[in-house]
Design a protein around this motif. Structure first.
Motif, PDB file in Angstrom:
ATOM      1  N   LEU A 192      30.112  42.029  32.896  1.00 43.82           N
ATOM      2  CA  LEU A 192      30.468  43.240  33.641  1.00 43.82           C
ATOM      3  C   LEU A 192      29.258  43.757  34.400  1.00 43.82           C
ATOM      4  O   LEU A 192      29.367  44.158  35.567  1.00 43.82           O
ATOM      5  CB  LEU A 192      31.014  44.306  32.688  1.00 43.82           C
ATOM      6  N   ASN A 193      28.101  43.772  33.753  1.00 45.47           N
ATOM      7  CA  ASN A 193      26.878  44.166  34.466  1.00 45.47           C
ATOM      8  C   ASN A 193      26.629  43.255  35.658  1.00 45.47           C
ATOM      9  O   ASN A 193      26.262  43.720  36.747  1.00 45.47           O
ATOM     10  CB  ASN A 193      25.682  44.129  33.514  1.00 45.47           C
ATOM     11  N   ARG A 194      26.841  41.977  35.454  1.00 45.07           N
ATOM     12  CA  ARG A 194      26.652  41.030  36.556  1.00 45.07           C
ATOM     13  C   ARG A 194      27.645  41.304  37.686  1.00 45.07           C
ATOM     14  O   ARG A 194      27.296  41.231  38.865  1.00 45.07           O
ATOM     15  CB  ARG A 194      26.809  39.598  36.030  1.00 45.07           C
ATOM     16  N   ALA A 195      28.889  41.615  37.331  1.00 47.71           N
ATOM     17  CA  ALA A 195      29.895  41.930  38.343  1.00 47.71           C
ATOM     18  C   ALA A 195      29.500  43.159  39.149  1.00 47.71           C
ATOM     19  O   ALA A 195      29.632  43.190  40.383  1.00 47.71           O
ATOM     20  CB  ALA A 195      31.252  42.152  37.668  1.00 47.71           C
ATOM     21  N   LEU A 196      29.018  44.180  38.465  1.00 53.36           N
ATOM     22  CA  LEU A 196      28.582  45.401  39.152  1.00 53.36           C
ATOM     23  C   LEU A 196      27.370  45.112  40.030  1.00 53.36           C
ATOM     24  O   LEU A 196      27.265  45.624  41.154  1.00 53.36           O
ATOM     25  CB  LEU A 196      28.284  46.493  38.124  1.00 53.36           C
ATOM     26  N   ASP A 197      26.452  44.285  39.553  1.00 54.10           N
ATOM     27  CA  ASP A 197      25.307  43.880  40.376  1.00 54.10           C
ATOM     28  C   ASP A 197      25.760  43.082  41.596  1.00 54.10           C
ATOM     29  O   ASP A 197      25.119  43.112  42.653  1.00 54.10           O
ATOM     30  CB  ASP A 197      24.330  43.037  39.558  1.00 54.10           C
ATOM     31  N   ASN A 198      26.878  42.365  41.452  1.00 54.59           N
ATOM     32  CA  ASN A 198      27.398  41.536  42.537  1.00 54.59           C
ATOM     33  C   ASN A 198      28.308  42.299  43.503  1.00 54.59           C
ATOM     34  O   ASN A 198      28.875  41.688  44.410  1.00 54.59           O
ATOM     35  CB  ASN A 198      28.156  40.333  41.964  1.00 54.59           C
ATOM     36  N   GLY A 199      28.441  43.612  43.289  1.00 53.34           N
ATOM     37  CA  GLY A 199      29.155  44.415  44.274  1.00 53.34           C
ATOM     38  C   GLY A 199      30.454  45.047  43.827  1.00 53.34           C
ATOM     39  O   GLY A 199      31.055  45.831  44.578  1.00 53.34           O
ATOM     40  N   LEU A 200      30.939  44.744  42.625  1.00 57.27           N
ATOM     41  CA  LEU A 200      32.123  45.424  42.110  1.00 57.27           C
ATOM     42  C   LEU A 200      31.756  46.874  41.806  1.00 57.27           C
ATOM     43  O   LEU A 200      30.710  47.149  41.209  1.00 57.27           O
ATOM     44  CB  LEU A 200      32.606  44.734  40.839  1.00 57.27           C
ATOM     45  N   THR A 201      32.591  47.811  42.218  1.00 61.46           N
ATOM     46  CA  THR A 201      32.305  49.221  41.945  1.00 61.46           C
ATOM     47  C   THR A 201      32.862  49.623  40.577  1.00 61.46           C
ATOM     48  O   THR A 201      33.727  48.940  40.013  1.00 61.46           O
ATOM     49  CB  THR A 201      32.917  50.130  43.016  1.00 61.46           C
ATOM     50  N   HIS A 202      32.381  50.755  40.063  1.00 52.03           N
ATOM     51  CA  HIS A 202      32.901  51.259  38.793  1.00 52.03           C
ATOM     52  C   HIS A 202      34.401  51.522  38.894  1.00 52.03           C
ATOM     53  O   HIS A 202      35.164  51.200  37.981  1.00 52.03           O
ATOM     54  CB  HIS A 202      32.172  52.546  38.393  1.00 52.03           C
ATOM     55  N   ALA A 203      34.810  52.109  40.010  1.00 53.78           N
ATOM     56  CA  ALA A 203      36.232  52.423  40.195  1.00 53.78           C
ATOM     57  C   ALA A 203      37.069  51.149  40.221  1.00 53.78           C
ATOM     58  O   ALA A 203      38.158  51.091  39.631  1.00 53.78           O
ATOM     59  CB  ALA A 203      36.433  53.225  41.473  1.00 53.78           C
ATOM     60  N   GLU A 204      36.580  50.125  40.900  1.00 51.49           N
ATOM     61  CA  GLU A 204      37.301  48.853  40.943  1.00 51.49           C
ATOM     62  C   GLU A 204      37.359  48.216  39.568  1.00 51.49           C
ATOM     63  O   GLU A 204      38.402  47.667  39.170  1.00 51.49           O
ATOM     64  CB  GLU A 204      36.634  47.913  41.942  1.00 51.49           C
ATOM     65  N   ALA A 205      36.265  48.285  38.833  1.00 53.46           N
ATOM     66  CA  ALA A 205      36.245  47.720  37.485  1.00 53.46           C
ATOM     67  C   ALA A 205      37.268  48.409  36.592  1.00 53.46           C
ATOM     68  O   ALA A 205      37.979  47.754  35.821  1.00 53.46           O
ATOM     69  CB  ALA A 205      34.845  47.846  36.885  1.00 53.46           C
ATOM     70  N   GLY A 206      37.357  49.721  36.709  1.00 60.10           N
ATOM     71  CA  GLY A 206      38.359  50.451  35.941  1.00 60.10           C
ATOM     72  C   GLY A 206      39.774  50.053  36.321  1.00 60.10           C
ATOM     73  O   GLY A 206      40.662  49.956  35.459  1.00 60.10           O
ATOM     74  N   GLU A 207      39.988  49.800  37.602  1.00 59.56           N
ATOM     75  CA  GLU A 207      41.321  49.411  38.061  1.00 59.56           C
ATOM     76  C   GLU A 207      41.680  47.998  37.614  1.00 59.56           C
ATOM     77  O   GLU A 207      42.860  47.678  37.429  1.00 59.56           O
ATOM     78  CB  GLU A 207      41.402  49.527  39.577  1.00 59.56           C
ATOM     79  N   VAL A 208      40.670  47.160  37.423  1.00 58.30           N
ATOM     80  CA  VAL A 208      40.913  45.834  36.849  1.00 58.30           C
ATOM     81  C   VAL A 208      41.591  45.974  35.487  1.00 58.30           C
ATOM     82  O   VAL A 208      42.529  45.238  35.157  1.00 58.30           O
ATOM     83  CB  VAL A 208      39.594  45.041  36.720  1.00 58.30           C
ATOM     84  N   LEU A 209      41.132  46.927  34.703  1.00 60.98           N
ATOM     85  CA  LEU A 209      41.740  47.160  33.389  1.00 60.98           C
ATOM     86  C   LEU A 209      43.188  47.609  33.527  1.00 60.98           C
ATOM     87  O   LEU A 209      44.048  47.213  32.730  1.00 60.98           O
ATOM     88  CB  LEU A 209      40.936  48.200  32.612  1.00 60.98           C
ATOM     89  N   THR A 210      43.467  48.451  34.518  1.00 64.06           N
ATOM     90  CA  THR A 210      44.842  48.897  34.748  1.00 64.06           C
ATOM     91  C   THR A 210      45.743  47.707  35.047  1.00 64.06           C
ATOM     92  O   THR A 210      46.856  47.601  34.514  1.00 64.06           O
ATOM     93  CB  THR A 210      44.890  49.896  35.916  1.00 64.06           C
ATOM     94  N   GLN A 211      45.276  46.799  35.894  1.00 63.75           N
ATOM     95  CA  GLN A 211      46.046  45.601  36.221  1.00 63.75           C
ATOM     96  C   GLN A 211      46.243  44.718  34.992  1.00 63.75           C
ATOM     97  O   GLN A 211      47.350  44.238  34.708  1.00 63.75           O
ATOM     98  CB  GLN A 211      45.334  44.813  37.327  1.00 63.75           C
ATOM     99  N   LEU A 212      45.171  44.515  34.248  1.00 64.44           N
ATOM    100  CA  LEU A 212      45.229  43.595  33.119  1.00 64.44           C
ATOM    101  C   LEU A 212      46.060  44.118  31.954  1.00 64.44           C
ATOM    102  O   LEU A 212      46.568  43.322  31.154  1.00 64.44           O
ATOM    103  CB  LEU A 212      43.814  43.273  32.647  1.00 64.44           C
TER     104      LEU A 212
END
Length: 240
Positions: A192-212
Motif C-alpha cells: 500500500l505504501n508503494r502504491a501511494l508512492d506510485n501515485g495512488l491517492t488516499h481517497a482512491e485507496a479507500g475506494e478500492v476497499l469499497t469496490q472489493l
C-alpha cells in the motif's frame, strides 16, 4: 465485435433462484458501486479483475474482461496483470484466468503482438532502494529459505516490478487488490505504501476497499481497514 459486454453477469439464472440477489446485483453493484466517482471505471475494472483472478473465480471473468476493455484497459495491460497475479496469487490462478479470457481475446481479434511481451526492456531500477530491501529480507530469511529470498530479488524486484506493461501505479493497484482478496493483511502495508508512492491517492485507496467489499466479501475488507488506517496515519505523521 464485442457482444458479451452488454450482458449483465448471469442475472437471468440468478433471478430464478434468488431474485433478491439479482436485484441487488443490478441496483447495489452494477448501478451502485460501479458508478461511484471515487475511482475511474478503468481502475474499478483492474481491481475487480485482480480480485476475481486471485480468488480463481473464472466463470464471470469473460464478462468482466469485456467490460474492462470497454472501460479503457488495453489487452496488453490485462495480459500483464496476469503476469503480476501469477506471483501474488499463485500460478494456477493466473493460468485458469488466461484460459477463461482466451475466448474474449479471440472474439475481439486481439493478437499476440498486443499482449504482454516475453522479454521487454525493463524500467530503471532504484539501486539504493532495492539494495536496502534485499539486504533486509536476506538478513531475516536467508537461513529459512534462501531460494525464496533469491527469487524475490531476481524474479520479483529485478524483473517483474520493472516490466513496462503496466504503469507502476497500476501494478501496485493489482497487487494490493490481490493481497486483500486473498486475506494477506501482513503484506498490505509495504505494498500500500508503494502504491501511494506510485501515485495512488488516499481517497482512491479507500475506494478500492469499497469496490472489493462486493467482490471479496466484507470480512476481508474489514480485515484490511485497520491496516489502511495505520498506513495513512503513519504517512501523515511522517509528513509533518
Amino acid at each position: 465485435m464485442n457482444t458479451a459486454s452488454t450482458q449483465t453477469p448471469a442475472l437471468t439464472n440468478v433471478e430464478s433462484v434468488c431474485p433478491a440477489l439479482a436485484h441487488l446485483t443490478q441496483s447495489a453493484l452494477l448501478d451502485g458501486v460501479w458508478k461511484r466517482p471515487g475511482l475511474s471505471m478503468r481502475d474499478r475494472s483492474l481491481v475487480t479483475l485482480a480480485a476475481l483472478v486471485s480468488l480463481d473465480q473464472t466463470r464471470e471473468l469473460p464478462y468482466y474482461v469485456n467490460h474492462a476493455l470497454d472501460n479503457g484497459l488495453k489487452p496488453g495491460e490485462i495480459s500483464e496483470a496476469l503476469v503480476q497475479l501469477a506471483f501474488y496469487s499463485g500460478w494456477e490462478n493466473a493460468v485458469d484466468a488466461a484460459v477463461a479470457i482466451q475466448s474474449v481475446f479471440a472474439a475481439r481479434g486481439i493478437k499476440t503482438d498486443q499482449l504482454a511481451a516475453v522479454s521487454p526492456k525493463l524500467l530503471a531500477l532504484d539501486e539504493a532502494g532495492e539494495a536496502k530491501r534485499a539486504s533486509n529480507v536476506s538478513q531475516q530469511f536467508d537461513a529459512v529459505s534462501p531460494g525464496v529470498v533469491q527469487n524475490t530479488t531476481d524474479l520479483l524486484f529485478r524483473d517483474l516490478w520493472l516490466r513496462p506493461g503496466l504503469a507502476p501505479r497500476d501494478r501496485s493497484l493489482v497487487t494490493v487488490a490481490s493481497l486483500i482478496a486473498t486475506g494477506q493483511a501482513l503484506a498490505v502495508p509495504y505494498h500500500l505504501n508503494r502504491a501511494l508512492d506510485n501515485g495512488l491517492t488516499h481517497a482512491e485507496a479507500g475506494e478500492v476497499l469499497t469496490q472489493l467489499a462486493f467482490y471479496t466479501g466484507w470480512p476481508r475488507v474489514f480485515s484490511a481497514l485497520p491496516v489502511f488506517k495505520q498506513v495513512f496515519e503513519q504517512r501523515a505523521a511522517n509528513a509533518q
